[in-house]
Design a protein around this motif. Structure first.
Motif, PDB file in Angstrom:
ATOM      1  N   GLU A 102       0.916  -1.105   0.059  1.00 12.20           N
ATOM      2  CA  GLU A 102      -0.010  -0.005   0.122  1.00 12.20           C
ATOM      3  C   GLU A 102       0.962   1.185   0.005  1.00 12.20           C
ATOM      4  O   GLU A 102       0.788   2.309  -0.789  1.00 12.20           O
ATOM      5  CB  GLU A 102      -0.933  -0.046   1.139  1.00 12.20           C
ATOM      6  CG  GLU A 102      -1.964   1.126   1.136  1.00 12.20           C
ATOM      7  CD  GLU A 102      -2.875   1.189   2.205  1.00 12.20           C
ATOM      8  OE1 GLU A 102      -3.356   2.090   2.884  1.00 12.20           O
ATOM      9  OE2 GLU A 102      -3.150   0.024   2.784  1.00 12.20           O
ATOM     10  N   THR A 103       1.675   1.072   0.945  1.00 13.01           N
ATOM     11  CA  THR A 103       2.701   2.270   0.794  1.00 13.01           C
ATOM     12  C   THR A 103       3.513   2.633  -0.395  1.00 13.01           C
ATOM     13  O   THR A 103       3.813   3.477  -0.789  1.00 13.01           O
ATOM     14  CB  THR A 103       3.693   2.286   2.109  1.00 13.01           C
ATOM     15  OG1 THR A 103       2.785   2.274   3.294  1.00 13.01           O
ATOM     16  CG2 THR A 103       4.528   3.501   2.161  1.00 13.01           C
ATOM     17  N   GLN A 107       1.640   4.227  -2.880  1.00 13.52           N
ATOM     18  CA  GLN A 107       1.513   5.748  -2.753  1.00 13.52           C
ATOM     19  C   GLN A 107       2.568   6.356  -3.070  1.00 13.52           C
ATOM     20  O   GLN A 107       2.762   7.516  -3.572  1.00 13.52           O
ATOM     21  CB  GLN A 107       1.094   5.828  -1.173  1.00 13.52           C
ATOM     22  CG  GLN A 107      -0.277   5.476  -0.813  1.00 13.52           C
ATOM     23  CD  GLN A 107      -0.523   5.464   0.779  1.00 13.52           C
ATOM     24  OE1 GLN A 107       0.620   5.721   1.427  1.00 13.52           O
ATOM     25  NE2 GLN A 107      -1.573   5.330   1.221  1.00 13.52           N
ATOM     26  N   LEU A 108       4.051   5.754  -2.736  1.00 13.63           N
ATOM     27  CA  LEU A 108       5.123   6.471  -3.293  1.00 13.63           C
ATOM     28  C   LEU A 108       5.310   6.609  -4.721  1.00 13.63           C
ATOM     29  O   LEU A 108       5.685   7.790  -5.118  1.00 13.63           O
ATOM     30  CB  LEU A 108       6.307   5.654  -2.763  1.00 13.63           C
ATOM     31  CG  LEU A 108       6.263   5.805  -1.098  1.00 13.63           C
ATOM     32  CD1 LEU A 108       7.624   4.572  -0.674  1.00 13.63           C
ATOM     33  CD2 LEU A 108       6.581   6.839  -0.299  1.00 13.63           C
ATOM     34  N   GLU A 109       4.874   5.389  -5.444  1.00 12.49           N
ATOM     35  CA  GLU A 109       4.872   5.512  -6.956  1.00 12.49           C
ATOM     36  C   GLU A 109       3.931   6.695  -7.320  1.00 12.49           C
ATOM     37  O   GLU A 109       4.461   7.305  -8.271  1.00 12.49           O
ATOM     38  CB  GLU A 109       4.342   4.010  -7.428  1.00 12.49           C
ATOM     39  CG  GLU A 109       4.601   4.063  -8.999  1.00 12.49           C
ATOM     40  CD  GLU A 109       4.308   2.540  -9.331  1.00 12.49           C
ATOM     41  OE1 GLU A 109       4.805   1.884 -10.285  1.00 12.49           O
ATOM     42  OE2 GLU A 109       3.320   2.185  -8.955  1.00 12.49           O
ATOM     43  N   GLU A 110       2.796   6.769  -6.807  1.00  7.10           N
ATOM     44  CA  GLU A 110       1.635   7.529  -7.322  1.00  7.10           C
ATOM     45  C   GLU A 110       2.104   8.949  -7.100  1.00  7.10           C
ATOM     46  O   GLU A 110       2.288  10.121  -8.072  1.00  7.10           O
ATOM     47  CB  GLU A 110       0.415   7.579  -6.273  1.00  7.10           C
ATOM     48  CG  GLU A 110      -0.432   8.698  -6.567  1.00  7.10           C
ATOM     49  CD  GLU A 110      -1.612   8.462  -5.843  1.00  7.10           C
ATOM     50  OE1 GLU A 110      -2.845   8.193  -6.413  1.00  7.10           O
ATOM     51  OE2 GLU A 110      -1.763   8.733  -4.788  1.00  7.10           O
ATOM     52  N   HIS A 111       2.866   9.219  -5.821  1.00 12.27           N
ATOM     53  CA  HIS A 111       3.489  10.476  -5.493  1.00 12.27           C
ATOM     54  C   HIS A 111       4.643  10.999  -6.644  1.00 12.27           C
ATOM     55  O   HIS A 111       4.725  12.315  -7.379  1.00 12.27           O
ATOM     56  CB  HIS A 111       4.233  10.693  -4.208  1.00 12.27           C
ATOM     57  CG  HIS A 111       5.005  11.941  -4.031  1.00 12.27           C
ATOM     58  ND1 HIS A 111       4.379  13.125  -3.852  1.00 12.27           N
ATOM     59  CD2 HIS A 111       6.185  12.383  -3.860  1.00 12.27           C
ATOM     60  CE1 HIS A 111       5.148  14.149  -3.741  1.00 12.27           C
ATOM     61  NE2 HIS A 111       6.553  13.614  -3.569  1.00 12.27           N
ATOM     62  N   SER A 117      -3.134   3.947  -9.798  1.00 13.34           N
ATOM     63  CA  SER A 117      -3.166   5.287  -9.307  1.00 13.34           C
ATOM     64  C   SER A 117      -3.768   6.052 -10.378  1.00 13.34           C
ATOM     65  O   SER A 117      -3.163   6.344 -11.682  1.00 13.34           O
ATOM     66  CB  SER A 117      -1.818   5.816  -9.118  1.00 13.34           C
ATOM     67  OG  SER A 117      -1.921   7.360  -8.935  1.00 13.34           O
ATOM     68  N   ARG A 167      -4.415   9.311 -10.443  1.00 13.13           N
ATOM     69  CA  ARG A 167      -3.449  10.400 -10.275  1.00 13.13           C
ATOM     70  C   ARG A 167      -2.133  10.380 -11.321  1.00 13.13           C
ATOM     71  O   ARG A 167      -2.101  11.254 -12.192  1.00 13.13           O
ATOM     72  CB  ARG A 167      -3.185  10.941  -8.951  1.00 13.13           C
ATOM     73  CG  ARG A 167      -2.149  12.072  -8.958  1.00 13.13           C
ATOM     74  CD  ARG A 167      -1.656  12.512  -7.510  1.00 13.13           C
ATOM     75  NE  ARG A 167      -0.897  13.335  -7.479  1.00 13.13           N
ATOM     76  CZ  ARG A 167       0.450  13.576  -6.814  1.00 13.13           C
ATOM     77  NH1 ARG A 167       0.268  12.576  -5.796  1.00 13.13           N
ATOM     78  NH2 ARG A 167       1.154  14.345  -6.925  1.00 13.13           N
TER      79      ARG A 167
END
Length: 182
Positions: free
Chosen positions: A69-70, A73-77, A98, A100
């Motif tokens: 999950e994290t 999120q890091l990839e999405e950012h 993602s 985004r």
């Protein structure tokens, strides 16, 4: 005291699109990304290598240390914040989770889905050791493949079956299509 000033080169402010590659691990995103970048005389950015350099860890180690999950999120950012022109972007296979990140890639330019069939995917990734495959606990590679296919198709502007030709043939098909869109 000698005064110094920065020398700024004129910049080509004409907006130029990027070309993003999506698909499963083993589909040829890194190989084709580098080849396409050379042919276009553009830069090549591999988002998996970007994550590795930013966090200072090999992709698999990063995934193992922060969890799925994290990691997503890091990839999405990282991908969702990209700003580039004249770059071929090879993405990690999980980027399509993602909205985004996909929206950002589409804003930067066309997105090409590098397709491979399930048998080719399984052959190329083997056991997946050290590939940084973002797969949930208990999920098989077959389930991962089936889950991602509709996401890739929905995100793509164009598709190429990379299992049905050499990298040079696939690059030529992409460049022919991309040239019509430019």
């Amino acid at each position: 005291m000698i005064a110094t000033s920065a020398v700024l080169l004129p910049r080509d402010d004409t907006p130029r699109r990027c070309l993003s590659l999506i698909g499963m691990a083993g589909a040829g995103k890194s190989t084709l990304g580098a080849l396409l970048a050379r042919r276009l005389d553009w830069a090549h950015l591999d988002t998996d290598r970007l994550l590795e350099s930013y966090y200072g860890l090999p992709l698999q180690q990063l995934l193992d240390s922060v969890g799925l999950e994290t990691f997503l999120q890091l990839e999405e950012h990282q991908v969702g914040s990209l700003g580039a022109q004249r770059v071929v972007i090879s993405t990690g296979g999980s980027v399509v989770y993602s909205r985004r990140a996909v929206d950002r890639l589409r804003m930067l330019g066309p997105v090409v889905f590098l397709e491979i069939d399930l048998a080719t995917f399984l052959e190329r990734v083997g056991r997946g050791d050290d590939r940084g495959l973002a797969v949930g606990p208990g999920k098989s590679f077959e389930e991962l493949y089936a889950e991602r296919q509709p996401l890739y198709r929905a995100a793509a502007d164009f598709s190429v079956d990379t299992g049905a030709g050499s990298p040079e043939d696939c690059a030529a098909r992409i460049l022919d299509w991309f040239g019509e869109k430019a």
